[in-house]
Structures are given as structure tokens and as C-alpha cells.
Design a protein around this motif. Structure first.
Motif, PDB file in Angstrom:
ATOM      1  N   VAL A  10     -19.304  14.613 -21.031  1.00  0.00           N
ATOM      2  CA  VAL A  10     -18.058  13.860 -20.918  1.00  0.00           C
ATOM      3  C   VAL A  10     -16.907  14.786 -20.522  1.00  0.00           C
ATOM      4  CG1 VAL A  10     -16.478  12.280 -22.074  1.00  0.00           C
ATOM      5  CG2 VAL A  10     -18.871  12.296 -22.711  1.00  0.00           C
ATOM      6  N   VAL A  16     -14.175  14.306 -17.648  1.00  0.00           N
ATOM      7  CA  VAL A  16     -12.737  14.353 -17.917  1.00  0.00           C
ATOM      8  C   VAL A  16     -12.059  15.351 -16.974  1.00  0.00           C
ATOM      9  CG1 VAL A  16     -11.021  15.082 -19.614  1.00  0.00           C
ATOM     10  CG2 VAL A  16     -12.892  13.621 -20.333  1.00  0.00           C
ATOM     11  N   ARG A  71     -11.622  13.901 -13.491  1.00  0.00           N
ATOM     12  CA  ARG A  71     -10.563  12.908 -13.394  1.00  0.00           C
ATOM     13  C   ARG A  71      -9.188  13.567 -13.439  1.00  0.00           C
ATOM     14  NH1 ARG A  71     -12.511   9.197 -10.728  1.00  0.00           N
ATOM     15  NH2 ARG A  71     -14.384   8.279 -11.599  1.00  0.00           N
ATOM     16  N   VAL A 105      -5.988  13.360 -10.779  1.00  0.00           N
ATOM     17  CA  VAL A 105      -4.614  12.969 -11.087  1.00  0.00           C
ATOM     18  C   VAL A 105      -3.623  13.997 -10.541  1.00  0.00           C
ATOM     19  CG1 VAL A 105      -2.944  12.658 -12.951  1.00  0.00           C
ATOM     20  CG2 VAL A 105      -5.203  11.643 -13.144  1.00  0.00           C
ATOM     21  N   ARG A 109      -2.325   5.034  -6.392  1.00  0.00           N
ATOM     22  CA  ARG A 109      -3.496   5.899  -6.501  1.00  0.00           C
ATOM     23  C   ARG A 109      -3.424   6.752  -7.759  1.00  0.00           C
ATOM     24  NH1 ARG A 109      -7.065   8.842  -3.169  1.00  0.00           N
ATOM     25  NH2 ARG A 109      -8.588   9.621  -4.689  1.00  0.00           N
ATOM     26  N   ILE A 110      -2.216   7.236  -8.047  1.00  0.00           N
ATOM     27  CA  ILE A 110      -2.039   8.047  -9.259  1.00  0.00           C
ATOM     28  C   ILE A 110      -2.378   7.219 -10.490  1.00  0.00           C
ATOM     29  CG2 ILE A 110      -0.340   9.161 -10.745  1.00  0.00           C
ATOM     30  CD1 ILE A 110       1.009  10.225  -8.242  1.00  0.00           C
ATOM     31  N   GLU A 133      -6.102   6.834 -10.806  1.00  0.00           N
ATOM     32  CA  GLU A 133      -6.751   8.047 -11.301  1.00  0.00           C
ATOM     33  C   GLU A 133      -6.458   8.236 -12.777  1.00  0.00           C
ATOM     34  OE1 GLU A 133      -8.713  10.263  -9.675  1.00  0.00           O
ATOM     35  OE2 GLU A 133      -8.612   9.280  -7.734  1.00  0.00           O
ATOM     36  N   GLU A 134      -5.231   7.944 -13.177  1.00  0.00           N
ATOM     37  CA  GLU A 134      -4.869   8.105 -14.579  1.00  0.00           C
ATOM     38  C   GLU A 134      -5.663   7.150 -15.461  1.00  0.00           C
ATOM     39  OE1 GLU A 134      -0.611   7.742 -14.481  1.00  0.00           O
ATOM     40  OE2 GLU A 134      -0.322   9.904 -14.304  1.00  0.00           O
ATOM     41  N   GLU A 155      -8.635   5.991 -14.821  1.00  0.00           N
ATOM     42  CA  GLU A 155     -10.012   6.487 -14.895  1.00  0.00           C
ATOM     43  C   GLU A 155     -10.105   7.691 -15.831  1.00  0.00           C
ATOM     44  OE1 GLU A 155     -11.058   6.914 -10.794  1.00  0.00           O
ATOM     45  OE2 GLU A 155     -11.672   4.809 -10.646  1.00  0.00           O
ATOM     46  N   TYR A 156      -9.089   8.518 -15.795  1.00  0.00           N
ATOM     47  CA  TYR A 156      -9.011   9.651 -16.713  1.00  0.00           C
ATOM     48  C   TYR A 156      -8.962   9.133 -18.146  1.00  0.00           C
ATOM     49  CZ  TYR A 156      -6.632  13.641 -19.014  1.00  0.00           C
ATOM     50  OH  TYR A 156      -6.261  14.645 -19.858  1.00  0.00           O
ATOM     51  N   GLU A 190     -12.351   8.077 -19.514  1.00  0.00           N
ATOM     52  CA  GLU A 190     -13.176   9.201 -19.949  1.00  0.00           C
ATOM     53  C   GLU A 190     -12.653   9.794 -21.254  1.00  0.00           C
ATOM     54  OE1 GLU A 190     -15.877   9.577 -18.574  1.00  0.00           O
ATOM     55  OE2 GLU A 190     -15.653   8.813 -16.556  1.00  0.00           O
ATOM     56  N   LEU A 191     -11.336   9.896 -21.358  1.00  0.00           N
ATOM     57  CA  LEU A 191     -10.748  10.432 -22.581  1.00  0.00           C
ATOM     58  C   LEU A 191     -11.146   9.605 -23.789  1.00  0.00           C
ATOM     59  CD1 LEU A 191      -7.007  11.504 -22.298  1.00  0.00           C
ATOM     60  CD2 LEU A 191      -8.973  12.878 -22.924  1.00  0.00           C
ATOM     61  N   GLU A 251     -13.779   8.110 -24.270  1.00  0.00           N
ATOM     62  CA  GLU A 251     -15.149   8.396 -24.699  1.00  0.00           C
ATOM     63  C   GLU A 251     -15.230   9.793 -25.298  1.00  0.00           C
ATOM     64  OE1 GLU A 251     -18.279   7.615 -21.844  1.00  0.00           O
ATOM     65  OE2 GLU A 251     -19.648   8.916 -22.983  1.00  0.00           O
ATOM     66  N   TYR A 252     -14.423  10.690 -24.755  1.00  0.00           N
ATOM     67  CA  TYR A 252     -14.462  12.098 -25.136  1.00  0.00           C
ATOM     68  C   TYR A 252     -14.054  12.314 -26.596  1.00  0.00           C
ATOM     69  CZ  TYR A 252     -13.499  17.142 -24.382  1.00  0.00           C
ATOM     70  OH  TYR A 252     -13.472  18.507 -24.417  1.00  0.00           O
TER      71      TYR A 252
END
Lengths: 451, 437
Positions: free
Chosen positions: A241, A245, A248, A252, B265-266, B269-270, B272-273, B276-277, B279-280
């Protein structure tokens, strides 16, 4: 609980024995036998510094360089590999200068050989792991290529770390093969192979998941094995993960770089707003490029986690060895018990257990008393031998448990220390990233205010 | 102005036509008037072009910026406008309190419009009415019709793709409310548009629908005359300043479009980030459950990441709700401005064509027929209004973008500050007990 470094000429010796009435040792394994303390061999409790002692205080080890080489492999085909320069310096006095004493080149496969040797000769030790053979958990910007300079660099650091770990281990640091690894470039491989350690390696250890039904497992080891499995699983998940991260986050930051260009183009048609826009755009470029260093630092954190991912494997190996030992012990005890029973039956004439002799006797007639006598004698010899072996195995087992558990405790403390440090440095990295972010956006805001 | 004047008094255009002596003719006021309708009895006629005195239809004394005037004094008043802050403002409009109405035929949202004013055009000092988007749309059309020489602010987009956006979600409604509020405030700030009759009715009428149905053509003179401008005339040459404005708007819209795409777009991406966060963080929690001494530190890291995730979500929400809509508004704004520019071109083209026709006829005397004069007036009026509005627009645009971009920077700063706090607060947690061991 010191252990003398194994002498290369003598065959593998068990560790010095000490009496131990371990409460958890399977009762069947100690069937009828009470562990007697064999006389202690010399117990150097005060860690005498022999010439082979490489405990960390005395020396510095570094893997300082990596070099691409080409050579011929075992099948006489040309291959490319990376060689690493291993330098050893001795420190005569505390705070004194270090003097280069040894310098030689090693490739990854030699490190592997060293480790495999250590695994066989020190089965009760959680042997430090090597850095990964192939790049795993890569996010898109990292290369999975073994020849990639970043990978080589991180591997160099990992190999150095491995050597430092071995050198700082109270037992492993005294090993002669380890000493030779650092000091003798040529012929080292042959020396290692001559120890015949590959033969001694228990092939059953390779079958990682094969189960051996142990009747009285040591609960502590069972728990520990379970823990190591869970630890491997959770760290793998974490690393996977984290890689996503990182990917991604990279995206950004990089997209913000586009603002730089468009603000610049826009500023061209503006009068009063132009300067503010232009300079703000510059800060957006700075922001976008800052992510490269940030993520490079984070790879170091990932490497620290990876080390413990592989350490978990080493921990599991110790548990596994214990399991096999226990299994062998139980098998031996079982065998002894059945022989005794046979003996008893022969002596008293009662047949309780099935035996081939019994069957043939029934079919072909009873044997003569002389025959029975001789059989009893053979069995008694076997029983006597078996009892000796069982005693030895018991002691070996108890010694293993004691030593292993001592190393496991050492390992646990090391792990807690190291991982806490890793988490702290990760937090520090995040703090630094936040501060940079605040700085850049504050600068941009000021530019916007001048629009 | 009380009582005597009919309420349908238009607020601009005809005054300036009547007041300005025709450049080609003599200075006789009769000719200037041109005979298209009797001047209002209360209107004084001004003689001088560029007179600094404000011409007031109501005969009162100038109350700061409340009265329309000739185009020159319009410009002057614009300057005055810039100096005046809230103190001498006499009209305040706010949009708030969205409410959902469920009827058999449809469901819709209304907004409360609160008006406070000391202007004489308003019978009461305060009004509160409810309007829905349709009504705003109607108002804008009416303004475009009746004030074609001015730049009308844009409305937020009318149509939303059903299923993609929830028209009744809090975020959508709030975003729309802000845009509608901005729309009305821009009109309020405009020295000419704020006096428009339709605007007045919009702010005050209890039953707007009845008024709409009346279909009264409350066009200003200019509105009326511009309405009849036929297309099809080829423009000879665009005056430099309008050509420049056109080019500027083209590039401007292009750049804004790019910025809109980058911003989107930003945000993507944010988000999608963020996924993941989310889940992290919890993996650290899972790990924590396996450990003894490390349990608290790991749990602390997990909680910290949870806080960062929340902060990131707030950032993306803010950008979506506050940043993107304003960008889009300005793109719509520049589109509508280009239409006005085109219309101006047509007016100029018509005038030039007619003038040329007259020149070709070469009658005994180069007496300029009335309709050509009308064209010229129309054109010059248009040019003046447009120029003034452009200047005003440029100033406002600068303010708006300054605020918008500073806001964007601010939101990012706040995000990083929240994360910083979270990470700094767990350092002691991570460090503790090491000595105690």
C-alpha cells in the motif's frame, strides 16, 4: 551462554550443555529420562576477546562501493554482475583513528553463501537477513531492474547493514567463516563449501509449509511462529500500500507543475496581475519538483520495514527448526518405547504388540530359547543405545530452546528499538514534508496577494 | 423621484442620446433630440458634452452614485465608485436560506433574497422575497435584452447531469447559492444595471410570475434600438481597443480552461491518493494488534494518518465547491462578453454601411439623415458603455482572482498545517518509554 566458534576441522558440535528442567518440554520427549547435566564445557562467560572477535566495538565495516563486472559463470557463459567493496577498519582506541585493515570485493551470491552457512551452523539464532534479491514493492518511478543504479545503491546499504548486524551479534561475530569473509578474498568460497554445511542442512526445512505432527508442541514456539507469519503478512501489506500511496502522491505534486506554465502564459496578457502570477507559477514548479527528494527519503523507511519483513522469515526458521527437533525427539522416544515393549514381550512371552517375528513364529513355529535370548540381547543393546541418544536429543533440545529463547529475547528488544526509530524518522519525514508544503504555498499566496 | 414619473422609466441610454449633441449636426438641442419621442417633462436638457455635472432624471441632488447619467458622467461616476466603499453604498442584496419545495409536479429549491436600500426606486427600505433558479435565469435574459450594451454577469450552469450530481445535496445547493449571490452582487455594484427595472421587480415583487406574464417590454431605448440592429453588415475595421479586448478575452478564456483542467486533474489525483491513504492507515492498526511494546506507537501512527486523510478530504471538497465553480463562472462570463463584442461590431457595421450609402448618394447637401445619426449615436453609446464596463470588469476580475488564488493557497496551507499538527503530536508518543525501558 557463550558458544565457542565452531572449529572448522571438527565436525559440527552441539552447543555447550547445561542442565535445564524446562517446564514446557514435552513430557514424552523426556520419557522416563531425567536430564542430567553433562559437565559444562568451558563457559567463557566474560567474552574473552579472541583474535576473531569482531564485536562492533573493535571494528568498523563498510560496503563502500559497487561496481559492474563481467565474468564467466559456472557454465562458462558470460554474465554481468555487481561487485561490492567490503572494507574493514580497526579502531585501536576509543575516539582514535580507524585504520584500514582489510578490503576486498564480494558479490551478492557470496553474501548469500555466508548467510546460508550461518543458518546451518546457528540454527537457534535469528540470523540477520540480506536485502532483497530482486526489487519488490516498486512504485512506478522506481526501477525493478537489478542493474538500476538506485537499486544497486540501496542494496549496497542493505549489505552493509547485514554485515553490521552480524558483527554486532554476540555469537555470530565470533564465527571464523565470517572473519574470513571479511579478510580473505580468494578461496573463501571453497573453504565454506569444505565445511560441508550444505550436507548438514536439513532438507526438510525447505518444505516451508509441510506439517510435522508434533504431539507436544512448545506453546511459546507455536505462538512465535504464528506471530512471525502475521508479521510477514502485515508488513507485506503495508509495503504494497505504501508503494501505491507514493505513486499517488507523486502524481499530485507533479500535476501542480502545470500551473507554472499556464500562469506564465496567462501573465503575458495581464497588466497588473502579470508579475504576481508569474512568480506564483515559479513556486508551483518548486512544489512539483520537491516530491522527488521526499519520496527518495521515504524509500529508506521502506527498506527498514523490509529488513524486518525478512527478519520475520528468519524468526520463523528458528521456530521451524525447533519443530523439527521436537518431531525427531518424539519419533526417537516412540521408537524406544516400542523396542522396550518388544523386549518385555519377548522376555515374558506375552505378545501384545504386533511384530513380524511374532507372526513368523506363529506361522513357522516357535523359536528356540537361544534364538529368543539373542533377540533380547540385540534389543537390549538397541534400547541402551536409544536411551543414550534420547538423552542426548533431550539435552540438545533443551539447550536449543534455552539459547534460541535468549536470542529471541535479544531480537525482540532490537526489533522494538529499531522499529520505533523507524517510525520516528518516518514521522520526522512527514513533518518535513508538511513544513515544505506550508512554505511553498505561503510563498505562492504572497505572490497572489500582489496580483 | 416620487410619484409623477411613470415607473417604467428606463435608466439609461435615451438620456445620453438626448443629452449629447450630435457631432455632425449643430448644437441645436432640437436636432439632438431628433424627434423620436417627447422628452420627459422633468428632464432638463444638458448642453455640453462631457459636462461633469450629473444629470438627474429625478431632479434631486446627486446622492453619490445613485443616479444614471450621460456616458461621460458615467465614466466619472465610475471613478467615484472606486473611491467609495461600503459607506456610501445604498443598495445591499444577499442570497441565502435555501429551501426545498416538494410539489406534485416537481421538486425545486428557492433562495431568500434580502434587499436593503435607501434608493428612492424602492418603496420600502427592506425587502425579502424567495426566488428559484428559473427566476434568476429570467432576470438575466431580461437584462441582456434591455441592456445589450452592457456586460451581464454569468449565472452558474443551468443544467446538471442527472445521476452524476445530486441537485439537492448540501454541497451543490451551497455552491449554487454562492454563485447566485455573486451574480446579484455584481449587478448591485453596477452603476447602470442596478437601476434596471427588471432587477428592481426581481428584488421586490411578491408575485414575480404575474409580472413575468405581463410581458411588458421594458426595454430601454438603446435596448429597443439595438434589438433592431440587423446583422449581415460587414465590419470594415474594428477599433484597436475592441480588437484588443477580443483577443484578450480569447486568450483569457483559453488559459482559464487550462487552469480548470489542471485543477480538476489535481483533485482527481488527490482523491486517488486519499483512497490509498484510507487503506494505508488501518494496516498500522492491524500491526499494532500483533505487538506489545510497539502497539501504542503503531496505533498512534494509524490515528495520525486518519487525521491526515480527513484533512485531505476537506481540501478536495473545498476545491471542488469553492475553486472550480468560480473558474467556470469566469469562462461563462468571457463567453457572454464576446457575444456583446460581436453585437457591438454589428452596430458599428450597420452604421458604417449606412454612412457609406449616404456618401454614395451624394445628394445636394451632405445632410445626415436621422436614421444614420441614430446609428452613430447607438454605436458611440455602445462603445462608451462597453469600454466603461470592460474597465470595471478588469478591476473586478483582478480582485476576484486575487481572492480566488489566495484562497486556494490558503486551503493548501491549512491542509498541511493540520497534517503537521497530527505528526508533531505523535512524536512524543513514539519516543516515550524508551528511557523507561
Amino acid at each position: 551462554m557463550e558458544q565457542a566458534a565452531p572449529d572448522l576441522e571438527r565436525p559440527l558440535q552441539p552447543a555447550p550443555l547445561e542442565p535445564l528442567g524446562h517446564p514446557d518440554a514435552g513430557p514424552e520427549a523426556a520419557v522416563g529420562e531425567e536430564a542430567e547435566g553433562a559437565p559444562d564445557e568451558e563457559d567463557p562467560g566474560d567474552r574473552t576477546m579472541t583474535e576473531n572477535n569482531f564485536c562492533l566495538k573493535k571494528i568498523e565495516i563498510s560496503v563502500s562501493e559497487a561496481e559492474k563486472r563481467t565474468g564467466r559463470n559456472a557454465m562458462n557463459m558470460q554474465e554481468t554482475y555487481t561487485a561490492y567493496l567490503v572494507e574493514t577498519r580497526s579502531v585501536e582506541h576509543i575516539d582514535g583513528p580507524s585504520v584500514l585493515t582489510d578490503s576486498l570485493w564480494r558479490r551478492y551470491s557470496e553474501f548469500e553463501l555466508l548467510r546460508n552457512y550461518l543458518l546451518v551452523y546457528y540454527p537457534h539464532i535469528v540470523v540477520p537477513p540480506l536485502p532483497e534479491k530482486r526489487a519488490e514493492f516498486v512504485w512506478h518511478k522506481l526501477s525493478a531492474d537489478n542493474m538500476d543504479p538506485d537499486f544497486v545503491e540501496r542494496r549496497r546499504i542493505g549489505l552493509e547493514n547485514f554485515l553490521l548486524r552480524v558483527a554486532s551479534h554476540p555469537i555470530l561475530c565470533r564465527d571464523k567463516i565470517f572473519y574470513l569473509f571479511l579478510t580473505q578474498e580468494g578461496n573463501w568460497k571453497e573453504i565454506v563449501n569444505e565445511t560441508g554445511f550444505q550436507l548438514k542442512a536439513d532438507s526438510r526445512l525447505k518444505a516451508l509449509n509441510a506439517t510435522f505432527r508434533v504431539k507436544n508442541p512448545d506453546k511459546r514456539f507455536t505462538e512465535l511462529k504464528h506471530y512471525s507469519d502475521e508479521l510477514q503478512s502485515v508488513i507485506s501489506h503495508l509495503l504494497r500500500v505504501r508503494a501505491r500511496v507514493a505513486d499517488r502522491l507523486y502524481g499530485v505534486y507533479k500535476v501542480h507543475g502545470n500551473y507554472g506554465r499556464v500562469f506564465s502564459e496567462w501573465s503575458a496578457i495581464e497588466k497588473e496581475m502579470g508579475d504576481g502570477l508569474q512568480s506564483a507559477g515559479h513556486h508551483m514548479d518548486v512544489y512539483a519538483s520537491s516530491i522527488d527528494d521526499i519520496l527518495e527519503d521515504e524509500e529508506h523507511y521502506a527498506d527498514q520495514l523490509k529488513e524486518y519483513l525478512f527478519y520475520a522469515e528468519a524468526l520463523r526458521a528458528v521456530c521451524r527448526k525447533h519443530e523439527l527437533m521436537q518431531y525427531d525427539l518424539e519419533m526417537a522416544a516412540q521408537d524406544l518405547a516400542s523396542k522396550k515393549q518388544q523386549c518385555e514381550e519377548l522376555a515374558t512371552g506375552t505378545v501384545r504388540t504386533f511384530s513380524l517375528k511374532g507372526m513368523t513364529t506363529k506361522l513357522f513355529g516357535q523359536e528356540t530359547p537361544e534364538q529368543r535370548e539373542s533377540r533380547i540381547k540385540v534389543l537390549e543393546e538397541q534400547i541402551s543405545e536409544g536411551e543414550q541418544q534420547l538423552k542426548a536429543k533431550n539435552l540438545e533440545g533443551r539447550e536449543f530452546v534455552k539459547n534460541a529463547w535468549a536470542d529471541i529475547e535479544r531480537f525482540k528488544e532490537q526489533k522494538n528499538r529499531d522499529l520505533k526509530e523507524a517510525l520516528i524518522s518516518y514521522a520526522v519525514m512527514q513533518i518535513s514534508m508538511c513544513k515544505k508544503g506550508i512554505q511553498v504555498w505561503t510563498n505562492a499566496k504572497e505572490c497572489f496577494s500582489k496580483m | 423621484m416620487s410619484g409623477g414619473l411613470p415607473k417604467a422609466l428606463p435608466s439609461t441610454g435615451p438620456h445620453s442620446l438626448r443629452d449629447m449633441p450630435h457631432p455632425l449636426a449643430g448644437s441645436s438641442s432640437e436636432e439632438a433630440v431628433g424627434g423620436d419621442g417627447t422628452p420627459s417633462p422633468d428632464l432638463p436638457t444638458a448642453r455640453s458634452f462631457g459636462d461633469k455635472d450629473l444629470i438627474l432624471p429625478n431632479g434631486g441632488t446627486p446622492a453619490g452614485t445613485s443616479s444614471p447619467a450621460s456616458s461621460s458622467s458615467l465614466l466619472n461616476r465610475l471613478q467615484l465608485d472606486d473611491d467609495i466603499d461600503g459607506e456610501t453604498r445604498d443598495l445591499f442584496v444577499t442570497v441565502d436560506d435555501p429551501k426545498k419545495h416538494v410539489c406534485t409536479m416537481e421538486t425545486y429549491i428557492t433562495y431568500r433574497i434580502t434587499t436593503k436600500s435607501t434608493r428612492v426606486e424602492f418603496d420600502l427600505p427592506e425587502y425579502s422575497v424567495r426566488r428559484r433558479y428559473q427566476d434568476f435565469d429570467w432576470l438575466r435574459s431580461k437584462l441582456e435584452e434591455s441592456q445589450p450594451t452592457h456586460l451581464i454577469p454569468p449565472l452558474p450552469e443551468k443544467f446538471v447531469v442527472k445521476g452524476v450530481v445530486d441537485r439537492f445535496s448540501e454541497e451543490f445547493v451551497e455552491t449554487r447559492r454562492k454563485a447566485l449571490d455573486k451574480f446579484l452582487k455584481r449587478i448591485t455594484d453596477h452603476p447602470v444595471l442596478s437601476f434596471n427595472e427588471h432587477f428592481n421587480v426581481f428584488l421586490t415583487a411578491k408575485d414575480l410570475n404575474a409580472y413575468k406574464k405581463q410581458g411588458m417590454a421594458l426595454l430601454t431605448r438603446v435596448g429597443e434600438s439595438v434589438k433592431h440592429v440587423t446583422g449581415g453588415y460587414k465590419l470594415r475595421s474594428r477599433p484597436l481597443e475592441f480588437a484588443a479586448i477580443g483577443e484578450y478575452l480569447d486568450t483569457f478564456a483559453l488559459k482559464l480552461g487550462t487552469i480548470d483542467r489542471i485543477a480538476q486533474r489535481i483533485i482527481k489525483e488527490e482523491i486517488e491518493y486519499l483512497v490509498e491513504l484510507r487503506e494505508y492507515g488501518p494496516v498500522y492498526s492491524t500491526w499494532s494488534a500483533l505487538e506489545g511494546e510497539l502497539a501504542e506507537p503503531l496505533e498512534g501512527v494509524s490515528a495520525c494518518m486518519g487525521n491526515c486523510s480527513t484533512a485531505l478530504e476537506e481540501l478536495t471538497d473545498d476545491m471542488t465547491e469553492d475553486f472550480l465553480p468560480v473558474l467556470r463562472e469566469y469562462i461563462l462570463y468571457s463567453d457572454s462578453m464576446k457575444s456583446v463584442l460581436k453585437k457591438r461590431d454589428q452596430v458599428q457595421a450597420e452604421y458604417e454601411a449606412k454612412l457609406e450609402a449616404v456618401a454614395l448618394r451624394k445628394e445636394d447637401r451632405p445632410k445626415v439623415p436621422a436614421d444614420v445619426e441614430k446609428c452613430q449615436d447607438r454605436m458611440e453609446c455602445f462603445n462608451a458603455d462597453l469600454k466603461a464596463d470592460m474597465e470595471r470588469w478588469q478591476n473586478n476580475k483582478r480582485q476576484d482572482f486575487r481572492q480566488l488564488l489566495m484562497g486556494m493557497a490558503d486551503k493548501n496551507i491549512q491542509y498541511y498545517e493540520k497534517c503537521l499538527t497530527a505528526w508533531e503530536s505523535i512524536i512524543p508518543l513514539l519516543q516515550e518509554k524508551q528511557e523507561a525501558k
